[in-house]
Motif scaffolding. Structure first.
Motif, PDB file in Angstrom:
ATOM      1  N   GLU A   1     -57.868 -81.196  94.904  1.00 37.30           N
ATOM      2  CA  GLU A   1     -58.294 -80.882  96.280  1.00 37.30           C
ATOM      3  C   GLU A   1     -57.108 -80.668  97.214  1.00 37.30           C
ATOM      4  O   GLU A   1     -57.121 -79.713  98.000  1.00 37.30           O
ATOM      5  N   PRO A   2     -56.050 -81.508  97.157  1.00 44.91           N
ATOM      6  CA  PRO A   2     -54.885 -81.207  98.005  1.00 44.91           C
ATOM      7  C   PRO A   2     -54.268 -79.844  97.699  1.00 44.91           C
ATOM      8  O   PRO A   2     -53.819 -79.137  98.612  1.00 44.91           O
ATOM      9  N   MET A   3     -54.259 -79.451  96.426  1.00 46.37           N
ATOM     10  CA  MET A   3     -53.743 -78.135  96.085  1.00 46.37           C
ATOM     11  C   MET A   3     -54.628 -77.045  96.685  1.00 46.37           C
ATOM     12  O   MET A   3     -54.123 -76.057  97.233  1.00 46.37           O
ATOM     13  N   ALA A   4     -55.940 -77.216  96.573  1.00 47.17           N
ATOM     14  CA  ALA A   4     -56.872 -76.223  97.122  1.00 47.17           C
ATOM     15  C   ALA A   4     -56.668 -76.066  98.624  1.00 47.17           C
ATOM     16  O   ALA A   4     -56.655 -74.936  99.138  1.00 47.17           O
ATOM     17  N   GLU A   5     -56.481 -77.171  99.338  1.00 46.02           N
ATOM     18  CA  GLU A   5     -56.263 -77.105 100.787  1.00 46.02           C
ATOM     19  C   GLU A   5     -55.002 -76.325 101.125  1.00 46.02           C
ATOM     20  O   GLU A   5     -54.964 -75.594 102.121  1.00 46.02           O
ATOM     21  N   ARG A   6     -53.984 -76.450 100.305  1.00 44.85           N
ATOM     22  CA  ARG A   6     -52.709 -75.770 100.555  1.00 44.85           C
ATOM     23  C   ARG A   6     -52.746 -74.281 100.202  1.00 44.85           C
ATOM     24  O   ARG A   6     -52.140 -73.480 100.900  1.00 44.85           O
ATOM     25  N   VAL A   7     -53.427 -73.913  99.113  1.00 43.27           N
ATOM     26  CA  VAL A   7     -53.361 -72.515  98.665  1.00 43.27           C
ATOM     27  C   VAL A   7     -54.417 -71.617  99.302  1.00 43.27           C
ATOM     28  O   VAL A   7     -54.182 -70.412  99.453  1.00 43.27           O
ATOM     29  N   ARG A   8     -55.555 -72.188  99.686  1.00 50.75           N
ATOM     30  CA  ARG A   8     -56.649 -71.367 100.216  1.00 50.75           C
ATOM     31  C   ARG A   8     -56.226 -70.457 101.366  1.00 50.75           C
ATOM     32  O   ARG A   8     -56.579 -69.269 101.368  1.00 50.75           O
ATOM     33  N   PRO A   9     -55.439 -70.939 102.354  1.00 50.32           N
ATOM     34  CA  PRO A   9     -55.061 -70.054 103.462  1.00 50.32           C
ATOM     35  C   PRO A   9     -54.143 -68.891 103.054  1.00 50.32           C
ATOM     36  O   PRO A   9     -53.992 -67.936 103.816  1.00 50.32           O
ATOM     37  N   LEU A  10     -53.529 -68.973 101.880  1.00 54.42           N
ATOM     38  CA  LEU A  10     -52.578 -67.944 101.441  1.00 54.42           C
ATOM     39  C   LEU A  10     -53.229 -66.857 100.593  1.00 54.42           C
ATOM     40  O   LEU A  10     -52.574 -65.869 100.241  1.00 54.42           O
ATOM     41  N   LEU A  11     -54.495 -67.027 100.262  1.00 54.30           N
ATOM     42  CA  LEU A  11     -55.200 -66.126  99.353  1.00 54.30           C
ATOM     43  C   LEU A  11     -56.243 -65.327 100.102  1.00 54.30           C
ATOM     44  O   LEU A  11     -56.729 -65.766 101.130  1.00 54.30           O
ATOM     45  N   PRO A  12     -56.634 -64.169  99.602  1.00 54.72           N
ATOM     46  CA  PRO A  12     -56.111 -63.452  98.446  1.00 54.72           C
ATOM     47  C   PRO A  12     -54.944 -62.553  98.845  1.00 54.72           C
ATOM     48  O   PRO A  12     -54.757 -62.240 100.020  1.00 54.72           O
ATOM     49  N   PHE A  13     -54.193 -62.126  97.861  1.00 57.41           N
ATOM     50  CA  PHE A  13     -53.200 -61.078  98.031  1.00 57.41           C
ATOM     51  C   PHE A  13     -53.127 -60.308  96.719  1.00 57.41           C
ATOM     52  O   PHE A  13     -53.630 -60.759  95.698  1.00 57.41           O
ATOM     53  N   THR A  14     -52.542 -59.140  96.768  1.00 62.17           N
ATOM     54  CA  THR A  14     -52.458 -58.284  95.585  1.00 62.17           C
ATOM     55  C   THR A  14     -51.041 -58.287  95.046  1.00 62.17           C
ATOM     56  O   THR A  14     -50.080 -58.160  95.806  1.00 62.17           O
ATOM     57  N   VAL A  15     -50.923 -58.441  93.729  1.00 63.06           N
ATOM     58  CA  VAL A  15     -49.632 -58.393  93.044  1.00 63.06           C
ATOM     59  C   VAL A  15     -49.519 -57.057  92.331  1.00 63.06           C
ATOM     60  O   VAL A  15     -50.487 -56.565  91.741  1.00 63.06           O
ATOM     61  N   ARG A  16     -48.327 -56.490  92.393  1.00 61.03           N
ATOM     62  CA  ARG A  16     -48.027 -55.251  91.672  1.00 61.03           C
ATOM     63  C   ARG A  16     -46.907 -55.526  90.683  1.00 61.03           C
ATOM     64  O   ARG A  16     -45.871 -56.095  91.056  1.00 61.03           O
ATOM     65  N   LEU A  17     -47.128 -55.140  89.438  1.00 65.65           N
ATOM     66  CA  LEU A  17     -46.128 -55.276  88.375  1.00 65.65           C
ATOM     67  C   LEU A  17     -45.633 -53.872  88.038  1.00 65.65           C
ATOM     68  O   LEU A  17     -46.282 -53.144  87.300  1.00 65.65           O
ATOM     69  N   ALA A  18     -44.501 -53.484  88.640  1.00 67.67           N
ATOM     70  CA  ALA A  18     -44.000 -52.119  88.451  1.00 67.67           C
ATOM     71  C   ALA A  18     -42.617 -52.072  87.823  1.00 67.67           C
ATOM     72  O   ALA A  18     -42.316 -51.137  87.093  1.00 67.67           O
ATOM     73  N   GLU A  19     -41.798 -53.052  88.105  1.00 67.23           N
ATOM     74  CA  GLU A  19     -40.396 -52.995  87.683  1.00 67.23           C
ATOM     75  C   GLU A  19     -40.098 -54.036  86.604  1.00 67.23           C
ATOM     76  O   GLU A  19     -40.523 -55.189  86.703  1.00 67.23           O
ATOM     77  N   ILE A  20     -39.344 -53.621  85.599  1.00 65.12           N
ATOM     78  CA  ILE A  20     -38.884 -54.523  84.547  1.00 65.12           C
ATOM     79  C   ILE A  20     -37.432 -54.890  84.838  1.00 65.12           C
ATOM     80  O   ILE A  20     -36.589 -54.007  85.027  1.00 65.12           O
ATOM     81  N   ARG A  21     -37.171 -56.189  84.895  1.00 66.06           N
ATOM     82  CA  ARG A  21     -35.822 -56.695  85.164  1.00 66.06           C
ATOM     83  C   ARG A  21     -35.427 -57.653  84.046  1.00 66.06           C
ATOM     84  O   ARG A  21     -36.180 -57.875  83.110  1.00 66.06           O
ATOM     85  N   TYR A  22     -34.253 -58.257  84.193  1.00 69.39           N
ATOM     86  CA  TYR A  22     -33.825 -59.241  83.199  1.00 69.39           C
ATOM     87  C   TYR A  22     -32.911 -60.283  83.828  1.00 69.39           C
ATOM     88  O   TYR A  22     -32.264 -60.045  84.847  1.00 69.39           O
ATOM     89  N   PHE A  23     -32.927 -61.472  83.210  1.00 64.26           N
ATOM     90  CA  PHE A  23     -31.986 -62.548  83.523  1.00 64.26           C
ATOM     91  C   PHE A  23     -30.961 -62.587  82.400  1.00 64.26           C
ATOM     92  O   PHE A  23     -31.332 -62.481  81.232  1.00 64.26           O
ATOM     93  N   ARG A  24     -29.706 -62.800  82.722  1.00 63.57           N
ATOM     94  CA  ARG A  24     -28.685 -63.072  81.712  1.00 63.57           C
ATOM     95  C   ARG A  24     -28.459 -64.571  81.690  1.00 63.57           C
ATOM     96  O   ARG A  24     -28.264 -65.192  82.722  1.00 63.57           O
TER      97      ARG A  24
ATOM     98  N   LEU B   1     -41.313 -58.766  84.013  1.00 65.47           N
ATOM     99  CA  LEU B   1     -41.937 -57.927  85.031  1.00 65.47           C
ATOM    100  C   LEU B   1     -41.758 -58.610  86.379  1.00 65.47           C
ATOM    101  O   LEU B   1     -41.969 -59.826  86.500  1.00 65.47           O
ATOM    102  N   ALA B   2     -41.351 -57.842  87.384  1.00 68.34           N
ATOM    103  CA  ALA B   2     -41.096 -58.376  88.720  1.00 68.34           C
ATOM    104  C   ALA B   2     -42.348 -58.233  89.586  1.00 68.34           C
ATOM    105  O   ALA B   2     -42.684 -57.126  90.010  1.00 68.34           O
ATOM    106  N   PRO B   3     -43.058 -59.334  89.830  1.00 67.07           N
ATOM    107  CA  PRO B   3     -44.265 -59.243  90.660  1.00 67.07           C
ATOM    108  C   PRO B   3     -43.898 -59.072  92.138  1.00 67.07           C
ATOM    109  O   PRO B   3     -43.045 -59.771  92.664  1.00 67.07           O
ATOM    110  N   GLU B   4     -44.544 -58.130  92.756  1.00 64.41           N
ATOM    111  CA  GLU B   4     -44.359 -57.876  94.196  1.00 64.41           C
ATOM    112  C   GLU B   4     -45.704 -58.011  94.891  1.00 64.41           C
ATOM    113  O   GLU B   4     -46.717 -57.607  94.327  1.00 64.41           O
ATOM    114  N   PRO B   5     -45.757 -58.586  96.064  1.00 63.60           N
ATOM    115  CA  PRO B   5     -44.654 -59.045  96.881  1.00 63.60           C
ATOM    116  C   PRO B   5     -44.180 -60.449  96.459  1.00 63.60           C
ATOM    117  O   PRO B   5     -44.976 -61.390  96.396  1.00 63.60           O
TER     118      PRO B   5
END
Length: 191
Positions: free
Chosen positions: A58-81, A91-95
């Protein structure tokens, strides 16, 4: 509340299964963790043991609810060394800012689960798709995959609390979803 953490649990964003085929096609060839993990973006990992979840939901739900929904786009492939010379492709999720805000909201409920923020660049939302043994191989693979990649988009309406057993039954499962519709059990672990 004990603050111990385990690598057997995580809080993640999971793309809808209908979008998995192109992601899994890459992961089947290049990701040694394809069997254990579904396609996902880690928000808290490691996370608290499953027996601690009931008082967190429930504490998690209270925190995340105001931030949702939003759309994620997976367009760019990156890498970590990595210091070892190996690389992880992702895949780099945006935003990234929306995912960062979501991660910070969850961190307010479980502040000791800050491992994904401890990296040199801080929290970098990513969906891992593979590994490469060295930088040259990684760069070539990244370029080849990027040329073939068709961007995907999906709405984020909840986060998933996932869990696994020890080997050999060590495949992650969704236990609970927390989001716009409140708290929903999917496959809660027996505690």
């Amino acid at each position: 509340m004990p603050s111990r953490k385990t690598h057997h649990t995580a809080v993640v964003v999971i793309p809808p299964e209908a979008l998995w085929p192109p992601i899994q096609a890459i992961r089947e060839r290049h990701d040694r963790q394809v069997r254990r993990w579904m396609p996902h973006i880690n928000l808290l990992y490691p996370f608290r043991p499953t027996e601690a979840w009931p008082e967190l939901l429930e504490p998690m739900a209270e925190r995340v609810r105001p931030l949702l929904p939003f759309t994620v786009r997976l367009a760019e492939i990156r890498y970590f060394r990595h210091p070892s010379g190996r690389c992880t492709l992702w895949l780099a999720p945006e935003p990234a800012e929306a995912l960062d805000a979501l991660q910070q909201a969850l961190l307010a409920v479980a502040p000791e689960c800050d491992d994904v923020r401890r990296h040199r660049g801080g929290f970098t939302p990513h969906l891992s798709i593979g590994q490469a043994p060295d930088a040259a191989t990684c760069v070539a693979l990244q370029r080849a995959l990027q040329q073939q990649w068709d961007p995907l988009t999906f709405p984020v309406t909840h986060v998933s609390l996932i869990w696994r057993h020890a080997p050999p039954d060590d495949v992650f499962r969704v236990g609970w979803e927390v989001g716009l519709e409140g708290v929903r059990p999917v496959n809660p672990p027996a505690t």
